[in-house]
Design a protein around this motif. Structure first.
Motif, PDB file in Angstrom:
ATOM      1  N   ILE A 186       0.880  -1.157   0.000  1.00  0.00           N
ATOM      2  CA  ILE A 186       0.000   0.000   0.000  1.00  0.00           C
ATOM      3  C   ILE A 186       0.916   1.205   0.000  1.00  0.00           C
ATOM      4  O   ILE A 186       2.120   1.064   0.172  1.00  0.00           O
ATOM      5  CB  ILE A 186      -0.893   0.070   1.259  1.00  0.00           C
TER       6      ILE A 186
ATOM      7  N   ARG B  19      -8.464   6.473  -6.061  1.00  0.00           N
ATOM      8  CA  ARG B  19      -8.955   5.765  -4.879  1.00  0.00           C
ATOM      9  C   ARG B  19     -10.299   6.261  -4.392  1.00  0.00           C
ATOM     10  O   ARG B  19     -10.857   5.696  -3.459  1.00  0.00           O
ATOM     11  CB  ARG B  19      -7.956   5.922  -3.742  1.00  0.00           C
TER      12      ARG B  19
ATOM     13  N   THR C 103      -8.706   7.759   1.297  1.00  0.00           N
ATOM     14  CA  THR C 103      -8.390   6.769   2.321  1.00  0.00           C
ATOM     15  C   THR C 103      -8.816   7.249   3.709  1.00  0.00           C
ATOM     16  O   THR C 103      -8.964   6.453   4.628  1.00  0.00           O
ATOM     17  CB  THR C 103      -6.902   6.376   2.252  1.00  0.00           C
TER      18      THR C 103
ATOM     19  N   ASN D 227     -12.324   5.839   3.539  1.00  0.00           N
ATOM     20  CA  ASN D 227     -12.375   4.383   3.603  1.00  0.00           C
ATOM     21  C   ASN D 227     -11.705   3.834   4.861  1.00  0.00           C
ATOM     22  O   ASN D 227     -12.163   2.854   5.437  1.00  0.00           O
ATOM     23  CB  ASN D 227     -11.690   3.775   2.370  1.00  0.00           C
ATOM     24  N   GLY D 228     -10.599   4.456   5.245  1.00  0.00           N
ATOM     25  CA  GLY D 228      -9.816   3.896   6.347  1.00  0.00           C
ATOM     26  C   GLY D 228     -10.127   4.532   7.682  1.00  0.00           C
ATOM     27  O   GLY D 228      -9.379   4.360   8.643  1.00  0.00           O
TER      28      GLY D 228
ATOM     29  N   PHE E 197     -12.988   0.186   5.552  1.00  0.00           N
ATOM     30  CA  PHE E 197     -11.999  -0.895   5.715  1.00  0.00           C
ATOM     31  C   PHE E 197     -12.487  -1.904   6.747  1.00  0.00           C
ATOM     32  O   PHE E 197     -12.468  -3.112   6.539  1.00  0.00           O
ATOM     33  CB  PHE E 197     -10.648  -0.350   6.215  1.00  0.00           C
TER      34      PHE E 197
ATOM     35  N   PHE F  98      -9.096  -1.820  -1.828  1.00  0.00           N
ATOM     36  CA  PHE F  98      -9.398  -0.387  -1.712  1.00  0.00           C
ATOM     37  C   PHE F  98      -8.251   0.463  -2.253  1.00  0.00           C
ATOM     38  O   PHE F  98      -8.381   1.663  -2.370  1.00  0.00           O
ATOM     39  CB  PHE F  98      -9.604   0.002  -0.249  1.00  0.00           C
TER      40      PHE F  98
ATOM     41  N   PRO G 221      -5.331   1.269  -0.626  1.00  0.00           N
ATOM     42  CA  PRO G 221      -5.156   2.278   0.431  1.00  0.00           C
ATOM     43  C   PRO G 221      -3.965   3.188   0.158  1.00  0.00           C
ATOM     44  O   PRO G 221      -2.966   2.766  -0.398  1.00  0.00           O
ATOM     45  CB  PRO G 221      -4.884   1.442   1.691  1.00  0.00           C
ATOM     46  N   CYS G 222      -4.129   4.412   0.568  1.00  0.00           N
ATOM     47  CA  CYS G 222      -3.066   5.392   0.384  1.00  0.00           C
ATOM     48  C   CYS G 222      -2.928   6.138   1.695  1.00  0.00           C
ATOM     49  O   CYS G 222      -3.648   7.080   1.969  1.00  0.00           O
ATOM     50  CB  CYS G 222      -3.425   6.346  -0.741  1.00  0.00           C
ATOM     51  N   LEU G 223      -2.030   5.677   2.521  1.00  0.00           N
ATOM     52  CA  LEU G 223      -1.990   6.170   3.894  1.00  0.00           C
ATOM     53  C   LEU G 223      -1.356   7.536   4.048  1.00  0.00           C
ATOM     54  O   LEU G 223      -1.723   8.301   4.923  1.00  0.00           O
ATOM     55  CB  LEU G 223      -1.280   5.147   4.786  1.00  0.00           C
TER      56      LEU G 223
ATOM     57  N   SER H 195      -4.096   9.930   3.683  1.00  0.00           N
ATOM     58  CA  SER H 195      -5.207  10.014   4.619  1.00  0.00           C
ATOM     59  C   SER H 195      -4.813  10.634   5.950  1.00  0.00           C
ATOM     60  O   SER H 195      -5.658  11.075   6.693  1.00  0.00           O
ATOM     61  CB  SER H 195      -5.743   8.616   4.874  1.00  0.00           C
TER      62      SER H 195
END
Lengths: 597, 248, 369
Positions: free
Chosen positions: A27, A509, A532, A535-536, A548, A573, A575-577, A580
């Motif tokens: 990710i 995303r 993210t 989503n996260g 998530f 998903f 994810p792109c931390l 986020s």
């Protein structure tokens, strides 16, 4: 703890065995996930934690708004450019700057280039290893692999000799004992369902896609000078067009346009002849594994993107669908208004930030980002040795954005479901075709696999749209319009004393928004709410769980020590931390400085 | 009727004093202050600074674009050439001037020496400051620089121009390239400034410091020439300082 | 570059059995006057995997360095990963996750002690005990220190690892710190840029493997081969700079003719990188060629040299932001006004003195003798 029901319809039970995956790899950025599995190894509780914070909003304060794109672009190098685009749109919105038609078209081409690249790299290099057992490919028969490949596609690289060479190279690599990035993975795991031939074919395409992806981004290089992190401009695009004047060799000219065109053609070929057939073939083996739906069958959101006409961000102009679906009611699409104080709000009850009143959410224009790293009373370990977080307290560097209080899922699947619900043929027809080819009902969309499939379809859509906008660019130039930038409001002296604006895009995303306040020609407040983050997000004030966490629930895990299924669903998903976990700083809030030891 | 020879270093300036004493014999006192190398340096240096400031300004904020083929023009090239040439003249002048500080008379040394630990010096700086602040009707008279001038000369001009020469050489090294003799300046200076852009910025600020110095210097010279009844400007031409009142 | 075979690979390919190979090894040991036990060690050495392990760590970053790395056209990144190095840990692309991933770090550290490269993307934040970046429940800075402690060398990828980059821009809320300020006892190769050019990244790696030594570094720790000249020194628009031909406004006639972007704030004259020669993405273009000035992304502290569109840096130390000309011009203006006022007062005073002189003799000047 007994089972609790969340307001958004999930039941959580954290009594079973706790499984921790940290780091979640493949990710962007740093992420941790903890789940509780019951005696049958089915996930009954999921806790996702964003594990980094960079404080870009704090850094942006007091800067020149025309520079903001460069800072925010560095939020993420994977979805490179999409933050920059969102940022210039936010500034243009605040200062009421209109851009030339060509600038809009070039921006669309660049954004679509990102879609094509990002989706392709995600599928092959970040996600495929959740479905494809590379090592199993060693057992494949190259001839049978060739037959398989030729049965699904007319892609020329499909001879038995080709697959034999790939296999030989792979064998040499594996036998060297140095597996490099394939080391310590879950090879041979029972959740892998592909036959050796499909594994070999997918591995060959993994390598081909690795070679090819570097071609796609050359479009960014032509218009933006480099990739990752091409250059953008408030008021247009920086690259001038000069088709047949003096010095045209220093600008966008016919040679540059031809190069763009050729890359678009290659991309369309690769997607249609490699990516989509692979996706369908792989999905065919996994269509019995329809876990991971989470919020996708209930709550989805898309801001829309790819405006057909410059400066027109209305639903009609936007080529990607816009709207919100709540409670699974596909026949009711809510309108999104990013300026409305009661729609997009961020909560921090379970995030490592501090609000004066944490029972309320804040709209991004009024957002506050003050870090507050504390572990809950039930956390295990110490401050710098987290063994298990306490999801009853603060547990993530990600905030909890909610739309009118609802947790929503964003991303390709959200866009496709909304487009499908709006009966837009360009989204509905490919979905129906795919469902038919796989012989699954429409509800199969609401799954890990559905997310992955929507991304593939969107990649093909984006490549075709690139062709469309490239043709449009040429048409506009033909009509005599070579303008690419509007500099009427370039000088800060032409700006109002105080302004605020919002810019949005659909990042690969999902929904991405930047909110800006400008005072005395400087940034007074900047806030980004990114895919993210949606989503996260951790739980919110009312206990709603994010996408998530929802998607992991009720998934059986074959071997909790090798939680391939968890990775598979999280990866769907994309994810792109880094995106986020940076949020916005308020007026005058200085971040506390803590000296290490 | 006494000429106010700077006595601080009088012990080793017997020759100079004798020159002064010699001039005490005449009606209007005149003392040979600035030897010809100092005078030559002063005016060459003044010209170099003028060229450096003008070209430097236009390097940072260039003139409007010229039309035509790039191969027909070389405006920035000439401006930069003039800047570099003047820079080297200034640097070479500084080397010569430092040499002359040792070889020349006591006044040739003043702009490099700050009698920091001398209470008398600071008291006289104060007196001079009072004169400029109109708190005194008459200034003291000095053969060379007055203490305030000397203070400004050392701290702003000498340190400033050496700073400009060093940073300028470091910037020149950027074009001259790695391995050039100027590279040393670059390698030493860049880590101190963080990056090349900062180096440009402080060099640019240095230009303004010197411009401000020049403004004050010229004004003070003209004013003193008129107000303090001792020659200033002509001294830098002829080398002789005339004390007008002493002639009475 | 083809995969380097081990000596064992080669002799096996020539049909020599393992038994003969081991015999060869013990004979070699004997001929060198070593004890028989050394035969086994020689065999091990010759069988030892020749691809150098690389542990690629990620701190606070945006992954643009990894993204750039995979764009490399020559060598292709698949060849780098399959044949040149053994990329045993890179959380962006590695198949393993969680404790299986973390286990790799320990394994390589022990098995290849002093023989692997630590490649660092991003940097560690030091505030909040390092917990602004958490890996495996621990602060990233701990992982960084451990992995670097047994490495033979460290590569600092990109401006984050080399200088601090965007998260270290003022006020640097997380105290993001470049690698060389945390790792003090290892040779560090800085490959700055946001991101660095793909071929520069793979170039540095393949240089080490091809010439079997570290590249020559400048005083700031960057490979001289790529970072010894400014963008400006090799810029194809340099003739327009020398001619005094500049873009005056975005998309103006000069922009369409490809004139110099100096007045648009181009930082090419102050930026050390290979963009104007190596160019980007297989040599397609670079920022200036595509109409936007260089923003100086490979320079230390470039985020705080803004704004990007001004030639002169804003200097914040003066309370209000101003550039050198505004500061200098203001000071000069104040001084000029001061001089004018002073001159006026002086003139008045002098006139008064002159009229006074005729009445009373001027007091004799104080002698200091």
């Amino acid at each position: 703890m007994v089972t609790v029901s969340t307001p958004n319809g999930f039941s959580l039970d954290n009594s079973g065995r706790r499984v921790v995956v940290d780091p979640v790899t493949r990710i962007e950025g740093h992420m941790r996930v903890e789940v509780n599995v019951d005696e049958n190894n089915v996930i009954r509780n999921a806790v996702s934690t964003g594990t980094m914070w960079r404080g870009l909003e704090v850094i942006l304060k007091g800067r020149d708004p025309r520079d903001a794109w460069a800072f925010t672009e560095r939020i993420c190098g994977v979805c490179t450019g999409t933050h920059a685009l969102t940022s210039v749109r936010a500034v243009e919105n605040a200062l009421n700057i209109s851009i030339p038609e060509n600038a809009n078209t070039i921006r669309n081409i660049m954004q679509l280039t990102l879609y094509v690249h990002d989706h392709l790299v995600h599928f092959y290099h970040l996600h495929a290893l959740d479905w494809v057992d590379v090592v199993s490919g060693l057992k494949a028969d190259p001839k049978a692999t060739s037959e398989l490949a030729q049965s699904i596609s007319s892609w020329p690289k499909s001879s038995p000799g080709y697959f034999r060479d790939v296999q030989a190279r792979l064998r040499k690599f594996v036998e060297s004992g140095q597996l490099g990035p394939f080391k310590n993975a879950y090879w041979g795991h029972e959740a892998y369902k592909l036959p050796p031939e499909a594994n070999l074919m997918a591995t060959a395409h993994y390598l081909e896609a690795l070679d090819f992806q570097k071609e796609i981004v050359k479009i960014h290089t032509i218009f933006g000078g480099k990739n990752p992190h091409p250059n953008w401009l408030v008021g247009g695009v920086p690259c001038p067009i000069n088709i047949d004047g003096n010095g045209g060799v220093g600008a966008i000219n016919i040679e540059r346009l031809n190069l763009v065109s050729s890359i678009i053609d290659q991309s369309i070929d690769f997607i249609n002849q490699v990516y989509i057939p692979d996706l369908v073939a792989i999905a065919g083996f996994y269509k019995g594994w329809l876990y991971g739906g989470g919020l996708s069958s209930t709550s989805l959101m898309s801001y829309g993107d790819i405006p057909e006409r410059a400066n027109d961000y209305s639903d009609k102009s936007l080529q990607l669908p816009r709207g919100v679906i709540l409670n699974g009611k596909l026949d009711e699409i809510h309108e999104v208004d990013l300026t409305a104080a009661d729609q997009v709000q961020e909560f921090v009850n379970h995030s490592w930030y501090k609000y004066a009143d944490e029972s309320k959410g804040l709209h991004p224009w009024d957002g506050v980002t003050e870090p507050n790293y504390v572990l809950g009373p039930n956390a295990k370990g110490t401050k710098t040795r987290i063994e298990a977080v306490d999801e009853g307290a603060k547990y993530s560097w990600i905030k909890s954005p909610r739309w009118k209080g609802h947790a929503v899922e964003v991303g390709p699947l959200a866009r496709y479901v909304i487009g499908y619900a709006q009966n837009k043929p360009e989204f509905k027809e490919p979905v129906d075709q795919l469902l038919k080819a796989l012989d699954v009902p429409v509800t199969a969309l609401f799954s890990t696999l559905g997310r992955t499939a929507a991304r593939g379809l969107e990649c093909a859509w984006a490549a075709e749209k690139m062709r469309y906008y490239q043709d449009k660019l040429i048409r506009t130039i033909k009509s005599g319009d070579e303008s690419t930038a509007n500099t009427a409001k370039w000088e800060p002296s032409s700006w109002p004393k105080s302004a605020k604006g919002v810019g949005f895009t659909e990042a690969p995303r999902g929904a991405l928004g930047h909110w800006i306040r400008i005072e005395d020609t400087k940034i007074a407040n900047y806030q980004a709410v990114v895919p993210t983050t949606w989503n996260g997000s951790p739980r919110d004030t009312k206990g709603n769980i994010g996408a998530f966490e929802a998607s992991l629930l009720d998934t059986p895990v074959a071997d909790p020590n090798q939680p391939l299924e968890i990775l598979r669903t999280l990866h769907s998903f994309d994810p792109c931390l880094a995106c986020s976990t940076h949020v916005m700083a308020p007026d005058g809030q200085e971040v506390t400085r803590v000296t290490v030891r | 009727m006494t000429a106010h020879v700077d006595k601080r270093s009088a012990d080793d300036e017997i020759a100079d004093l004798s020159t002064a004493k010699h001039h005490l014999q005449v009606r209007q006192t005149a003392i040979y202050v600035y030897e010809w190398p100092v005078r030559l340096w002063h005016w060459v240096n003044a010209a170099a600074i003028l060229v450096l400031a003008v070209t430097g300004y236009f390097i940072a904020s260039p003139l409007p674009s010229l039309p035509g083929e790039a191969s027909d023009q070389y405006l920035m090239g000439y401006i930069r050439f003039a800047h570099f040439t003047a820079g080297f003249v200034m640097a070479a002048g500084m080397v010569g001037r430092i040499y002359w500080a040792f070889a020349g008379n006591v006044h040739a040394r003043q702009m490099f020496v700050l009698p920091f630990w001398s209470g008398k010096f600071w008291r006289e700086v104060l007196i001079e400051a009072q004169w400029y602040a109109f708190l005194r009707d008459y200034p003291k008279k000095y053969v060379g620089h007055n203490p305030l001038a000397q203070l400004a000369m050392v701290t702003i001009y000498s340190v400033g121009s050496i700073f400009m020469i060093v940073t300028g050489m470091a910037l020149y090294a950027e074009g001259a390239g790695k391995g050039s003799m100027f590279d040393m300046a670059y390698d030493l200076v860049i880590p101190l400034t963080g990056n090349s852009q900062n180096l440009h910025t402080i060099h640019h600020l240095g230009m303004w410091a010197i411009i401000v110095f020049v403004m004050i210097h010229v004004y003070a010279a003209v004013r003193e020439d008129i107000m303090s009844r001792q020659s200033m400007i002509s001294t830098m031409v002829s080398g002789w300082r005339m004390f007008k009142d002493d002639g009475k | 570059m083809a995969r380097v075979e081990t000596f064992y690979d080669v002799i096996r390919r020539q049909g020599i059995s393992r038994r003969s190979f081991l015999k060869f090894c013990s004979l070699t040991a004997a001929s060198l006057g070593l004890a028989p036990a050394f035969g086994a060690r020689i065999a091990e050495a010759m069988e030892t995997k020749p691809r150098i392990p690389v542990l690629w760590l990620h701190g606070l970053e945006c992954t643009c360095c990894s993204e750039s790395f995979i764009r490399s056209a020559h060598p292709l990144v698949k060849d780098v990963v399959l044949s040149m190095i053994s990329l045993d840990y890179d959380d962006t692309i590695m198949a393993a996750a969680g404790h299986q991933a973390e286990a790799i770090l320990d394994e390589i550290r022990h098995e290849y002690k002093g023989r692997y490269i630590a490649a660092v993307e991003g940097n560690p934040p030091l505030n909040e005990d390092g917990m602004y970046c958490i890996v495996g429940g621990r602060p990233f800075v701990e992982q960084l220190r451990e992995v670097c402690s047994d490495a033979m060398a460290v590569i600092s990828w990109g401006s984050c690892a080399s200088w601090g980059c965007v998260q270290a821009a003022k006020p640097n809320p997380t105290r993001a710190t470049p690698v060389h300020e945390v790792i003090l006892d290892k040779p560090i190769i800085k490959v700055p840029g946001c991101p660095p050019i793909a071929e520069v990244m793979t170039g540095v790696v393949s240089y080490i493997l091809t010439f079997d030594k570290m590249p020559e570094l400048d005083r700031q720790g960057r490979p001289k081969m790529f970072y010894s000249q400014r963008i400006h020194d090799k810029c194809y628009r340099r003739p327009h700079f020398d001619a005094g031909q500049f873009v005056e406004q975005w998309d103006d006639e000069q922009a369409q003719k490809g004139y110099c972007l100096y007045k648009m704030g181009c930082k090419g004259p102050t930026t050390y990188n290979a963009c104007s020669t190596t160019r980007w993405n297989g040599g397609v273009s670079f920022p200036i060629q595509s109409g936007h000035g260089c923003i100086g992304c490979s320079e230390d502290g470039f985020w705080d040299n803004g704004p990007f569109y001004d030639r002169l840096t804003n200097v914040k130390q003066f309370g209000i932001e101003a550039n050198a000309d505004q500061i200098g011009g203001t000071v000069a203006g104040v001084v000029g006004t001061g001089i004018a006022a002073h001159a006026a007062v002086s003139a008045v005073k002098r006139a008064r003195m002159k009229s006074g002189e005729t009445q009373a003799p001027a007091p004799s000047t104080t002698s200091r003798d």
